[in-house]
Design a protein around this motif. Structure first.
Motif, PDB file in Angstrom:
ATOM      1  N   ASN A 103       0.777  -1.245   0.000  1.00 57.11           N
ATOM      2  CA  ASN A 103       0.000   0.000   0.000  1.00 57.11           C
ATOM      3  C   ASN A 103       0.804   1.288   0.000  1.00 57.11           C
ATOM      4  OD1 ASN A 103      -1.806  -2.100   1.942  1.00 57.11           O
ATOM      5  ND2 ASN A 103      -2.746  -1.236   0.127  1.00 57.11           N
ATOM      6  N   HIS A 104       0.176   2.273  -0.654  1.00 65.40           N
ATOM      7  CA  HIS A 104       0.677   3.643  -0.681  1.00 65.40           C
ATOM      8  C   HIS A 104      -0.088   4.378   0.433  1.00 65.40           C
ATOM      9  CE1 HIS A 104       1.366   7.441  -3.384  1.00 65.40           C
ATOM     10  NE2 HIS A 104       1.861   7.574  -2.165  1.00 65.40           N
ATOM     11  N   ILE A 105       0.635   4.834   1.442  1.00 63.65           N
ATOM     12  CA  ILE A 105      -0.043   5.384   2.631  1.00 63.65           C
ATOM     13  C   ILE A 105       0.458   6.796   2.916  1.00 63.65           C
ATOM     14  CG2 ILE A 105      -0.541   5.036   5.092  1.00 63.65           C
ATOM     15  CD1 ILE A 105       0.039   2.096   4.789  1.00 63.65           C
ATOM     16  N   ARG A 106      -0.494   7.705   3.154  1.00 64.41           N
ATOM     17  CA  ARG A 106      -0.120   9.046   3.618  1.00 64.41           C
ATOM     18  C   ARG A 106      -0.436   9.143   5.102  1.00 64.41           C
ATOM     19  NH1 ARG A 106      -2.316   9.899  -1.261  1.00 64.41           N
ATOM     20  NH2 ARG A 106      -0.788  10.485  -2.848  1.00 64.41           N
ATOM     21  N   TYR A 107       0.509   9.659   5.832  1.00 64.63           N
ATOM     22  CA  TYR A 107       0.302   9.899   7.276  1.00 64.63           C
ATOM     23  C   TYR A 107       0.151  11.408   7.434  1.00 64.63           C
ATOM     24  CZ  TYR A 107       1.921   5.097   7.621  1.00 64.63           C
ATOM     25  OH  TYR A 107       2.039   3.733   7.463  1.00 64.63           O
ATOM     26  N   ASN A 108      -1.113  11.834   7.655  1.00 60.57           N
ATOM     27  CA  ASN A 108      -1.418  13.266   7.727  1.00 60.57           C
ATOM     28  C   ASN A 108      -1.695  13.663   9.173  1.00 60.57           C
ATOM     29  OD1 ASN A 108      -1.568  13.291   4.811  1.00 60.57           O
ATOM     30  ND2 ASN A 108      -3.588  12.336   5.034  1.00 60.57           N
ATOM     31  N   ASN A 109      -0.736  14.276   9.814  1.00 54.31           N
ATOM     32  CA  ASN A 109      -0.899  14.682  11.220  1.00 54.31           C
ATOM     33  C   ASN A 109      -1.434  13.542  12.086  1.00 54.31           C
ATOM     34  OD1 ASN A 109      -0.027  17.396  11.135  1.00 54.31           O
ATOM     35  ND2 ASN A 109      -1.913  17.907  10.014  1.00 54.31           N
ATOM     36  N   VAL A 110      -0.831  12.389  11.944  1.00 55.38           N
ATOM     37  CA  VAL A 110      -1.285  11.215  12.709  1.00 55.38           C
ATOM     38  C   VAL A 110      -0.720  11.310  14.126  1.00 55.38           C
ATOM     39  CG1 VAL A 110      -1.183   8.703  12.878  1.00 55.38           C
ATOM     40  CG2 VAL A 110      -1.427   9.791  10.642  1.00 55.38           C
ATOM     41  N   ARG A 111      -1.596  11.270  15.097  1.00 53.94           N
ATOM     42  CA  ARG A 111      -1.149  11.418  16.493  1.00 53.94           C
ATOM     43  C   ARG A 111      -1.083  10.046  17.173  1.00 53.94           C
ATOM     44  NH1 ARG A 111      -1.177  16.255  19.111  1.00 53.94           N
ATOM     45  NH2 ARG A 111      -1.447  17.989  17.652  1.00 53.94           N
ATOM     46  N   VAL A 112       0.055   9.775  17.791  1.00 52.01           N
ATOM     47  CA  VAL A 112       0.152   8.559  18.612  1.00 52.01           C
ATOM     48  C   VAL A 112       0.694   8.956  19.980  1.00 52.01           C
ATOM     49  CG1 VAL A 112       0.460   6.905  16.716  1.00 52.01           C
ATOM     50  CG2 VAL A 112       2.473   7.979  17.723  1.00 52.01           C
ATOM     51  N   PRO A 113       0.319   8.211  21.032  1.00 53.03           N
ATOM     52  CA  PRO A 113       0.845   8.525  22.362  1.00 53.03           C
ATOM     53  C   PRO A 113       2.369   8.391  22.406  1.00 53.03           C
ATOM     54  CG  PRO A 113      -0.964   6.945  22.491  1.00 53.03           C
ATOM     55  CD  PRO A 113      -0.624   7.094  21.046  1.00 53.03           C
ATOM     56  N   ALA A 114       3.002   9.065  23.344  1.00 53.00           N
ATOM     57  CA  ALA A 114       4.472   9.082  23.437  1.00 53.00           C
ATOM     58  C   ALA A 114       5.043   7.674  23.533  1.00 53.00           C
ATOM     59  CB  ALA A 114       4.888   9.906  24.645  1.00 53.00           C
ATOM     60  N   ASP A 115       4.324   6.775  24.196  1.00 51.02           N
ATOM     61  CA  ASP A 115       4.882   5.427  24.369  1.00 51.02           C
ATOM     62  C   ASP A 115       4.754   4.544  23.120  1.00 51.02           C
ATOM     63  OD1 ASP A 115       2.227   4.850  24.303  1.00 51.02           O
ATOM     64  OD2 ASP A 115       2.112   3.994  26.326  1.00 51.02           O
ATOM     65  N   HIS A 116       4.364   5.141  21.990  1.00 47.36           N
ATOM     66  CA  HIS A 116       4.346   4.376  20.741  1.00 47.36           C
ATOM     67  C   HIS A 116       5.670   4.493  19.982  1.00 47.36           C
ATOM     68  CE1 HIS A 116       0.298   3.608  21.723  1.00 47.36           C
ATOM     69  NE2 HIS A 116      -0.147   3.344  20.510  1.00 47.36           N
ATOM     70  N   LEU A 117       6.622   5.202  20.576  1.00 48.03           N
ATOM     71  CA  LEU A 117       7.983   5.218  20.012  1.00 48.03           C
ATOM     72  C   LEU A 117       8.655   3.915  20.424  1.00 48.03           C
ATOM     73  CD1 LEU A 117      10.558   6.596  18.801  1.00 48.03           C
ATOM     74  CD2 LEU A 117      10.975   7.521  21.088  1.00 48.03           C
ATOM     75  N   LEU A 118       9.196   3.193  19.438  1.00 51.29           N
ATOM     76  CA  LEU A 118       9.842   1.908  19.725  1.00 51.29           C
ATOM     77  C   LEU A 118      11.360   2.111  19.710  1.00 51.29           C
ATOM     78  CD1 LEU A 118       9.331  -1.154  20.078  1.00 51.29           C
ATOM     79  CD2 LEU A 118       9.450  -1.363  17.587  1.00 51.29           C
ATOM     80  N   GLY A 119      12.010   1.703  20.788  1.00 53.09           N
ATOM     81  CA  GLY A 119      13.465   1.915  20.858  1.00 53.09           C
ATOM     82  C   GLY A 119      13.757   3.388  21.104  1.00 53.09           C
ATOM     83  N   PRO A 120      15.027   3.765  20.972  1.00 57.86           N
ATOM     84  CA  PRO A 120      15.387   5.146  21.285  1.00 57.86           C
ATOM     85  C   PRO A 120      14.951   6.135  20.209  1.00 57.86           C
ATOM     86  CG  PRO A 120      17.304   3.911  20.537  1.00 57.86           C
ATOM     87  CD  PRO A 120      16.182   2.940  20.588  1.00 57.86           C
ATOM     88  N   GLU A 121      14.809   7.389  20.602  1.00 61.33           N
ATOM     89  CA  GLU A 121      14.554   8.439  19.622  1.00 61.33           C
ATOM     90  C   GLU A 121      15.774   8.470  18.693  1.00 61.33           C
ATOM     91  OE1 GLU A 121      13.320  12.031  21.625  1.00 61.33           O
ATOM     92  OE2 GLU A 121      13.357  13.133  19.725  1.00 61.33           O
TER      93      GLU A 121
END
Ligand SMILES: Cc1cc2nc3c(=O)[nH]c(=O)nc-3n(C[C@H](O)[C@H](O)[C@H](O)COP(=O)(O)OP(=O)(O)OC[C@H]3O[C@@H](n4cnc5c(N)ncnc54)[C@H](O)[C@@H]3O)c2cc1C
Length: 429
Positions: free
Chosen positions: A205-223
């Motif tokens: 799929n071709h996907i656009r992420y337009n201002n998609v908000r996820v909670p802070a804990d959805h970061l996987l591994g280090p910044e």
């Protein structure tokens, strides 16, 4: 002596069971109800779930994961032997809980997820309660990650993701998507507001992420750790593809040999024509070269790490594509007109070869990785001549025999002749 190409009898019994199970249960299901093993439809699940349960009861579910993560912890070598069977049957990887793209994503989660992230996503993925996708490639170019632009901006307790991804396999069906941003790897629920999936291409799929908000804990591994996580994820995925390719080329080989013995032309069975024999002999050698490379790589991962095996994994990647292309083409060709139809697996197998050379990184990039890593262990020769320049080596070696040469005229003549490239014969006495 540790070089041993045999399989433990206990595991061989498991492999024998897998072979029989795939042939008598998995293949018939997929032939009559294609896609049933992946479907969430209750009727399809009623057909596929009992098969998955048999795999679990046998202790063969999610073989690629360690025991504390829910797998049996067999490691990559045993997974390679298993995948040599599973890769032959389209539905088998999912029936055994080892299907892409979930396997690579699960490995990444297992390696970098917090306990909370593992319980939220890893265990449901493992049980196929949810499915995942991996969003890395961007429309402006996939081979060079420095061209990627998708970015996450921190806003209070959330991350706001903006960007465009291309060829996210099964993105439209996934519950969660692992989105590689330039500043980190994020887990995005597919139904998040702002996730816009284009109609084409249908599967990747071709996907656009337009201002998609996820909670802070959805970061996987280090910044800023996305590249390291991507390597981990793709390394695992690539070797699994290579393992399944061994199964595919073995299938092509079986089809080729059976046909070669079954058809006649110009007064003999086609297996008696030397060019058919050449196709069989070359395929046999290439399949086994690939197989041993894959098994050695799996062994290396088990005995060190995916990172340490990076050069080998890259070599498996482009060798798989090459062997798949060559062997499937020969098999298709030996089948004649029937090979060009979709009435055997060969046409799809051959058509998959170019895909194999692009998916998980184009072959060229992997070849560059291999060459670069290997060259790191080499040095330029110090002077004009290469280290293996024979006249210089001979001159150096001559010093070792200096006393003998000084004392014996025959030996001196012999050594002089060798140095000047002329012929010399030592008499019988
Ligand atoms: C079946 C399939 C499934 C995929 N699934 C996913 C997925 O789930 N998630 C995801 O993020 N991506 C996925 N991809 C995308 C894949 O990772 C990219 O297609 C791949 O990285 C190549 O990027 P590209 O298509 O933009 O090709 P490009 O980068 O445009 O490369 C095109 C060609 O340019 C040449 N080239 C490029 N770079 C070099 C170089 N350094 N040296 C020499 N020649 C070069 C090669 O000939 C190459 O084939 C999938 C691809 C396929 C085919």
């Amino acid at each position: 002596m540790a070089w041993d190409f045999s399989t433990e009898p206990e595991f061989q019994r498991q492999l024998d069971w897998v072979e029989e199970f795939c042939r008598t249960e998995v293949e018939p299901l997929d032939l009559v109800f294609p896609g049933a093993a992946y479907s969430r439809n209750p009727k399809a699940k009623a057909l596929a779930d009992p098969l998955k349960q048999q795999v679990k009861d046998r202790g063969l579910w999610a073989l690629f994961l360690d025991s504390e993560l829910g797998g049996p912890g067999f490691g990559q070598l045993k997974l390679a032997l298993l995948n040599e069977i599973l890769g032959r049957y389209r539905a088998a990887p999912v029936v055994f809980g080892t299907a892409a793209p979930d396997t690579g994503n699960m490995e990444m989660l297992a390696a970098y997820g917090t306990d909370e992230q593992k319980s939220r996503w890893l265990f449901p993925l493992l049980n196929q309660e949810i499915f995942s996708a991996y969003s890395m490639t961007e429309p402006q170019g996939g081979s060079d990650p420095s061209l990627f632009k998708t970015h996450a901006a921190r806003d209070g307790d959330e991350w706001v993701i903006n960007g465009e991804k291309w060829f996210t396999s099964a993105g439209a069906y996934a519950d969660i998507i692992f989105v590689m941003c330039v500043n980190g790897m994020f887990v995005v629920p597919r139904d998040s507001p702002g996730v816009e999936i284009a109609e084409q291409p249908a599967l990747h799929n071709h996907i656009r992420y337009n201002n998609v908000r996820v909670p802070a804990d959805h970061l996987l591994g280090p910044e800023d750790g996305a590249k390291v996580l991507a390597q981990r994820r793709l390394g695992g995925g690539r070797i699994h593809h290579a393992m399944r390719t061994v199964a595919q080329v073995k299938l092509a080989f079986d089809i080729m040999c059976e046909r070669a013995l079954s058809r006649e032309s110009h007064g003999k069975i086609i297996a008696e024509h030397q060019m058919v024999q050449e196709a069989i002999a070359d395929s046999y050698a290439e399949i086994n070269m690939l197989r041993l490379l894959v098994l050695w790589t799996a062994w290396t991962i088990d005995n060190s790490s995916t990172k340490q095996a990076r050069t080998q994994i890259a070599a498996c990647k482009y060798t798989s594509a090459k062997v798949l292309r060559e062997v499937s083409y020969r098999a298709l060709h030996i089948m004649g007109s029937l090979g060009t139809t979709d009435l055997t697996p060969l046409q799809a197998m051959w058509a998959a070869a170019p895909t194999m050379a692009i998916a998980d990184g184009v072959d060229e990039v992997h070849k560059v990785t291999v060459a670069r890593n290997l060259l790191r262990d080499c040095e330029p020769h110090p002077g004009l001549w290469p280290t293996e320049y024979l006249p210089a080596k001979r001159e150096e070696a001559r010093k070792k025999y200096a006393d003998l040469i000084a004392a014996d005229r025959d030996l001196a003549a012999w050594a002089d002749a060798a140095a000047s490239g002329s012929r010399f014969r030592l008499g019988r006495r």
